[in-house]
Design a protein around this motif. Structure first.
Motif, PDB file in Angstrom:
ATOM      1  N   ASP A  56       0.857  -1.190   0.000  1.00  0.00           N
ATOM      2  CA  ASP A  56       0.000   0.000   0.000  1.00  0.00           C
ATOM      3  C   ASP A  56       0.889   1.234   0.000  1.00  0.00           C
ATOM      4  O   ASP A  56       2.125   1.131  -0.004  1.00  0.00           O
ATOM      5  N   GLU A  57       0.260   2.403   0.003  1.00  0.00           N
ATOM      6  CA  GLU A  57       1.009   3.655  -0.110  1.00  0.00           C
ATOM      7  C   GLU A  57       2.046   3.794   1.004  1.00  0.00           C
ATOM      8  O   GLU A  57       3.195   4.163   0.760  1.00  0.00           O
ATOM      9  N   PHE A  58       1.613   3.517   2.231  1.00  0.00           N
ATOM     10  CA  PHE A  58       2.500   3.707   3.382  1.00  0.00           C
ATOM     11  C   PHE A  58       3.782   2.865   3.232  1.00  0.00           C
ATOM     12  O   PHE A  58       4.899   3.362   3.397  1.00  0.00           O
ATOM     13  N   HIS A  59       3.594   1.595   2.911  1.00  0.00           N
ATOM     14  CA  HIS A  59       4.766   0.698   2.833  1.00  0.00           C
ATOM     15  C   HIS A  59       5.637   1.007   1.624  1.00  0.00           C
ATOM     16  O   HIS A  59       6.862   0.867   1.678  1.00  0.00           O
ATOM     17  N   ILE A  60       5.003   1.438   0.513  1.00  0.00           N
ATOM     18  CA  ILE A  60       5.808   1.804  -0.660  1.00  0.00           C
ATOM     19  C   ILE A  60       6.642   3.053  -0.339  1.00  0.00           C
ATOM     20  O   ILE A  60       7.815   3.151  -0.696  1.00  0.00           O
ATOM     21  N   GLY A  61       6.026   4.014   0.363  1.00  0.00           N
ATOM     22  CA  GLY A  61       6.762   5.219   0.764  1.00  0.00           C
ATOM     23  C   GLY A  61       7.955   4.841   1.637  1.00  0.00           C
ATOM     24  O   GLY A  61       9.057   5.382   1.494  1.00  0.00           O
ATOM     25  N   TYR A  62       7.715   3.888   2.535  1.00  0.00           N
ATOM     26  CA  TYR A  62       8.777   3.430   3.437  1.00  0.00           C
ATOM     27  C   TYR A  62       9.915   2.792   2.632  1.00  0.00           C
ATOM     28  O   TYR A  62      11.094   3.083   2.824  1.00  0.00           O
ATOM     29  N   LEU A  63       9.525   1.929   1.697  1.00  0.00           N
ATOM     30  CA  LEU A  63      10.512   1.181   0.902  1.00  0.00           C
ATOM     31  C   LEU A  63      11.347   2.116   0.020  1.00  0.00           C
ATOM     32  O   LEU A  63      12.559   1.923  -0.139  1.00  0.00           O
ATOM     33  N   ILE A  64      10.686   3.131  -0.532  1.00  0.00           N
ATOM     34  CA  ILE A  64      11.409   4.084  -1.382  1.00  0.00           C
ATOM     35  C   ILE A  64      12.500   4.787  -0.583  1.00  0.00           C
ATOM     36  O   ILE A  64      13.647   4.877  -1.004  1.00  0.00           O
ATOM     37  N   TYR A  65      12.137   5.251   0.603  1.00  0.00           N
ATOM     38  CA  TYR A  65      13.135   5.937   1.417  1.00  0.00           C
ATOM     39  C   TYR A  65      14.243   4.958   1.837  1.00  0.00           C
ATOM     40  O   TYR A  65      15.430   5.295   1.806  1.00  0.00           O
ATOM     41  N   PHE A  66      13.836   3.734   2.184  1.00  0.00           N
ATOM     42  CA  PHE A  66      14.820   2.702   2.561  1.00  0.00           C
ATOM     43  C   PHE A  66      15.851   2.527   1.445  1.00  0.00           C
ATOM     44  O   PHE A  66      17.056   2.519   1.681  1.00  0.00           O
ATOM     45  N   PHE A  67      15.358   2.394   0.196  1.00  0.00           N
ATOM     46  CA  PHE A  67      16.290   2.166  -0.911  1.00  0.00           C
ATOM     47  C   PHE A  67      17.148   3.409  -1.172  1.00  0.00           C
ATOM     48  O   PHE A  67      18.330   3.288  -1.476  1.00  0.00           O
ATOM     49  N   MET A  68      16.562   4.609  -1.058  1.00  0.00           N
ATOM     50  CA  MET A  68      17.363   5.805  -1.325  1.00  0.00           C
ATOM     51  C   MET A  68      18.495   5.912  -0.298  1.00  0.00           C
ATOM     52  O   MET A  68      19.631   6.200  -0.650  1.00  0.00           O
ATOM     53  N   LYS A  69      18.150   5.607   0.961  1.00  0.00           N
ATOM     54  CA  LYS A  69      19.189   5.755   1.977  1.00  0.00           C
ATOM     55  C   LYS A  69      20.255   4.667   1.820  1.00  0.00           C
ATOM     56  O   LYS A  69      21.448   4.931   1.944  1.00  0.00           O
ATOM     57  N   SER A  70      19.829   3.440   1.519  1.00  0.00           N
ATOM     58  CA  SER A  70      20.860   2.391   1.377  1.00  0.00           C
ATOM     59  C   SER A  70      21.702   2.639   0.139  1.00  0.00           C
ATOM     60  O   SER A  70      22.905   2.357   0.147  1.00  0.00           O
ATOM     61  N   CYS A  71      21.087   3.192  -0.901  1.00  0.00           N
ATOM     62  CA  CYS A  71      21.843   3.456  -2.116  1.00  0.00           C
ATOM     63  C   CYS A  71      22.927   4.501  -1.858  1.00  0.00           C
ATOM     64  O   CYS A  71      24.080   4.325  -2.267  1.00  0.00           O
ATOM     65  N   ALA A  72      22.561   5.586  -1.179  1.00  0.00           N
ATOM     66  CA  ALA A  72      23.560   6.623  -0.887  1.00  0.00           C
ATOM     67  C   ALA A  72      24.693   6.029  -0.050  1.00  0.00           C
ATOM     68  O   ALA A  72      25.884   6.231  -0.354  1.00  0.00           O
ATOM     69  N   MET A  73      24.329   5.236   0.981  1.00  0.00           N
ATOM     70  CA  MET A  73      25.368   4.634   1.833  1.00  0.00           C
ATOM     71  C   MET A  73      26.249   3.684   1.021  1.00  0.00           C
ATOM     72  O   MET A  73      27.483   3.706   1.118  1.00  0.00           O
ATOM     73  N   SER A  74      25.635   2.859   0.185  1.00  0.00           N
ATOM     74  CA  SER A  74      26.397   1.889  -0.588  1.00  0.00           C
ATOM     75  C   SER A  74      27.379   2.603  -1.522  1.00  0.00           C
ATOM     76  O   SER A  74      28.550   2.211  -1.645  1.00  0.00           O
ATOM     77  N   ALA A  75      26.922   3.686  -2.162  1.00  0.00           N
ATOM     78  CA  ALA A  75      27.805   4.449  -3.056  1.00  0.00           C
ATOM     79  C   ALA A  75      28.961   5.055  -2.250  1.00  0.00           C
ATOM     80  O   ALA A  75      30.124   4.999  -2.674  1.00  0.00           O
ATOM     81  N   TYR A  76      28.646   5.609  -1.081  1.00  0.00           N
ATOM     82  CA  TYR A  76      29.721   6.180  -0.265  1.00  0.00           C
ATOM     83  C   TYR A  76      30.728   5.114   0.145  1.00  0.00           C
ATOM     84  O   TYR A  76      31.927   5.348   0.140  1.00  0.00           O
ATOM     85  N   LEU A  77      30.229   3.925   0.490  1.00  0.00           N
ATOM     86  CA  LEU A  77      31.157   2.855   0.902  1.00  0.00           C
ATOM     87  C   LEU A  77      32.063   2.450  -0.254  1.00  0.00           C
ATOM     88  O   LEU A  77      33.184   1.998  -0.038  1.00  0.00           O
ATOM     89  N   SER A  78      31.571   2.601  -1.493  1.00  0.00           N
ATOM     90  CA  SER A  78      32.456   2.228  -2.593  1.00  0.00           C
ATOM     91  C   SER A  78      33.217   3.440  -3.126  1.00  0.00           C
ATOM     92  O   SER A  78      33.933   3.351  -4.114  1.00  0.00           O
ATOM     93  N   GLY A  79      33.078   4.568  -2.449  1.00  0.00           N
ATOM     94  CA  GLY A  79      33.916   5.734  -2.746  1.00  0.00           C
ATOM     95  C   GLY A  79      33.485   6.548  -3.954  1.00  0.00           C
ATOM     96  O   GLY A  79      34.299   7.217  -4.575  1.00  0.00           O
ATOM     97  N   VAL A  80      32.190   6.488  -4.307  1.00  0.00           N
ATOM     98  CA  VAL A  80      31.744   7.319  -5.430  1.00  0.00           C
ATOM     99  C   VAL A  80      30.670   8.313  -4.985  1.00  0.00           C
ATOM    100  O   VAL A  80      30.025   8.114  -3.955  1.00  0.00           O
ATOM    101  N   ASN A  81      30.486   9.349  -5.789  1.00  0.00           N
ATOM    102  CA  ASN A  81      29.443  10.344  -5.532  1.00  0.00           C
ATOM    103  C   ASN A  81      28.092   9.765  -5.966  1.00  0.00           C
ATOM    104  O   ASN A  81      27.892   9.485  -7.138  1.00  0.00           O
ATOM    105  N   PRO A  82      27.162   9.578  -5.017  1.00  0.00           N
ATOM    106  CA  PRO A  82      25.877   8.954  -5.385  1.00  0.00           C
ATOM    107  C   PRO A  82      24.991   9.848  -6.243  1.00  0.00           C
ATOM    108  O   PRO A  82      23.984   9.385  -6.758  1.00  0.00           O
ATOM    109  N   PHE A  83      25.329  11.111  -6.379  1.00  0.00           N
ATOM    110  CA  PHE A  83      24.352  12.053  -6.935  1.00  0.00           C
ATOM    111  C   PHE A  83      24.692  12.642  -8.301  1.00  0.00           C
ATOM    112  O   PHE A  83      23.953  13.467  -8.807  1.00  0.00           O
ATOM    113  N   ASP A  84      25.829  12.244  -8.885  1.00  0.00           N
ATOM    114  CA  ASP A  84      26.089  12.747 -10.235  1.00  0.00           C
ATOM    115  C   ASP A  84      25.897  11.620 -11.243  1.00  0.00           C
ATOM    116  O   ASP A  84      25.629  10.472 -10.868  1.00  0.00           O
ATOM    117  N   GLN A  85      25.962  11.943 -12.519  1.00  0.00           N
ATOM    118  CA  GLN A  85      25.803  10.925 -13.556  1.00  0.00           C
ATOM    119  C   GLN A  85      26.619  11.313 -14.786  1.00  0.00           C
ATOM    120  O   GLN A  85      26.069  11.529 -15.860  1.00  0.00           O
TER     121      GLN A  85
END
Ligand code: PA5
Length: 433
Positions: A383-412
């Protein structure tokens, strides 16, 4: 059940205790830099605190505009590419019903995400005679694919609606710069702003996603409240207590051991576009500097009967993240058949969703035994609530994962190379910055 749980039990053969202690410290450092706004790309960390901000005024104005669109149109065309449409499509597809149009809400159709002449021509034919509104979305305001679609559709709207056309176009773009901003000013289009500190693939919880989703009848307050809950729950720096960071670390441990492709696998066909959003998020954030996990996706059980063979038994460089929602709304029981010629009577006390859940467990066991590291992300309800939760979960893990591998998560930077080559071939004069 927790709102979201991450099960890493099947990873024990791959993660050593020294991996864990190394990453515990690395996560703490990356976390403090990120939250202090001192990490690379920190000018694009606006999404981190966005769900915690007071957004009532924006939500009210989005709801007002959405009800106007609902009252005077049967189609909303969302023009955008990448982060400017994928999140909207992901959420809408995940939540709407599989069959039949709900005529209470306008149909959402997308343009500017491809360069197909056939697609655009057929879209023009399809909308003719129907009442149309357009939401053109571009952070930069200069991306070629949506700019072309907008030029074509703008001219269609002006021919069709004359002086009324401008009132049927809503722009979502940067607050200050870009061609779209200029055009909006000149034509008097109503507009929403993409905050300066939020980049395309992290923008679905801004007006980029929530305006078209509100038009489509998605409960945007519940979506944002799920994201808000996640922002609270995932605030801590302790690796053991933060599933977003545990997911990021698990991925990095596997990558370092040669598992270079991650398959996001889900068991509900409506999540196919959620996979696409996830692939953009992780692929564009991590794939740079000649490194990064390649994000791919599969839909089970459909793909168990195609690439399932490769996953089980092919080259061992894949790991799998199984995404599962316990309650997906409707369900169907299997009827009793006195003849039982198909031999399915042993299943009559089960529903399809129960069998689907068992098939997920069977898949996890089989793939794990076949040498595929398997992670599981489970949520209580689709439902909306859980999808909202999951989206934020993935955004935060993605930023952390990129930082752990030493790259800028926000450029392309890689996306720019393709654009420049295409412009060269098309003979566009590119002004150097
Ligand atoms: O994440 C990103 O920044 C990109 O994928 C963009 O979303 C995509 O290129 C579209 O850009 P824009 O919104 O500027 O048109």
């Amino acid at each position: 059940m927790n709102i979201l749980s991450l099960d890493t039990n099947l990873l024990s053969p791959y993660a050593t205790s020294s991996d864990k202690s190394f990453y515990k410290v690395a996560v703490q450092n990356a976390h403090s830099n990120m939250h202090a706004g001192k990490s690379i790309g920190s000018e694009y960390l606006g999404w981190l605190k966005l769900p915690l901000d007071e957004q009532e005024i924006l939500i009210d104005s989005i709801q007002d505009m959405a009800s106007e669109v609902r009252n005077c149109s049967s189609i909303l065309i969302v023009i955008g590419v990448g982060g400017s449409y994928l999140g909207t499509k992901a959420i809408h597809e995940a939540l709407k019903s599989y069959f039949g149009d709900d005529s209470t809400y306008p149909e959402i159709i997308y343009a500017g995400q491809n360069m197909s002449g056939a697609y655009l021509k057929q879209l023009l034919r399809y909308i003719d005679g129907k009442e149309v509104f357009i939401n053109v979305i571009s952070k930069s305001g200069t991306t070629t694919e949506p700019a072309i679609a907008f030029r074509v559709l703008r001219s269609y709207m002006e021919d069709r609606y004359g002086g009324e056309a401008n009132g049927r176009i809503v722009v979502t773009t940067d607050s200050e710069k870009g061609a779209l901003k200029e055009l909006a000013k000149e034509k008097g289009y109503r507009s929403f702003v993409i905050p300066n500190d939020i980049g395309g693939r992290y923008s679905v919880l801004t007006a980029v996603g929530i305006f078209p989703l509100a038009v489509a009848g998605v409960d945007i307050r519940a979506l944002l409240s799920g994201a808000k809950q996640a922002a609270f729950d995932l605030l801590g720096e302790d690796l053991e207590l933060n599933p977003a960071y545990r997911y990021a670390v698990a991925r990095q441990i596997l990558y370092a051991k040669g598992y270079t492709i991650e398959l996001l696998a889900s068991f509900e066909p409506s999540l196919q576009y959620f996979h696409e959003w996830w692939k953009q998020l992780f692929g564009e954030s991590e794939g740079k500097g000649k490194k990064g996990i390649f994000p791919a996706s599969v839909s089970f059980p459909t793909d168990l009967h195609s690439v399932g063979q490769y996953i089980q038994d092919g080259r061992r460089f894949l790991f799998e993240t199984l995404l599962h929602f316990e309650d997906v709304g409707d369900d169907q029981h299997i009827p009793y058949d006195p003849e039982d010629r198909d031999g399915l009577n042993y299943l009559v006390d089960k529903s399809l969703n129960e069998i689907n859940t068992i098939s997920k467990e069977g898949t996890a066991m089989a793939h794990s035994e076949g040498g595929v590291p398997v992670l599981k992300i489970e949520l209580a309800k689709l439902d909306e609530f859980h999808i909202g939760y999951l989206i934020y979960f993935f955004m935060k893990s993605c930023a952390m994962s990129a930082y752990l591998s030493g790259v800028n998560p926000f450029d392309q930077p890689g996306v720019e190379s393709y654009k420049n080559k295409m412009f060269e071939l098309l003979g566009k004069t590119v002004l150097s910055e």
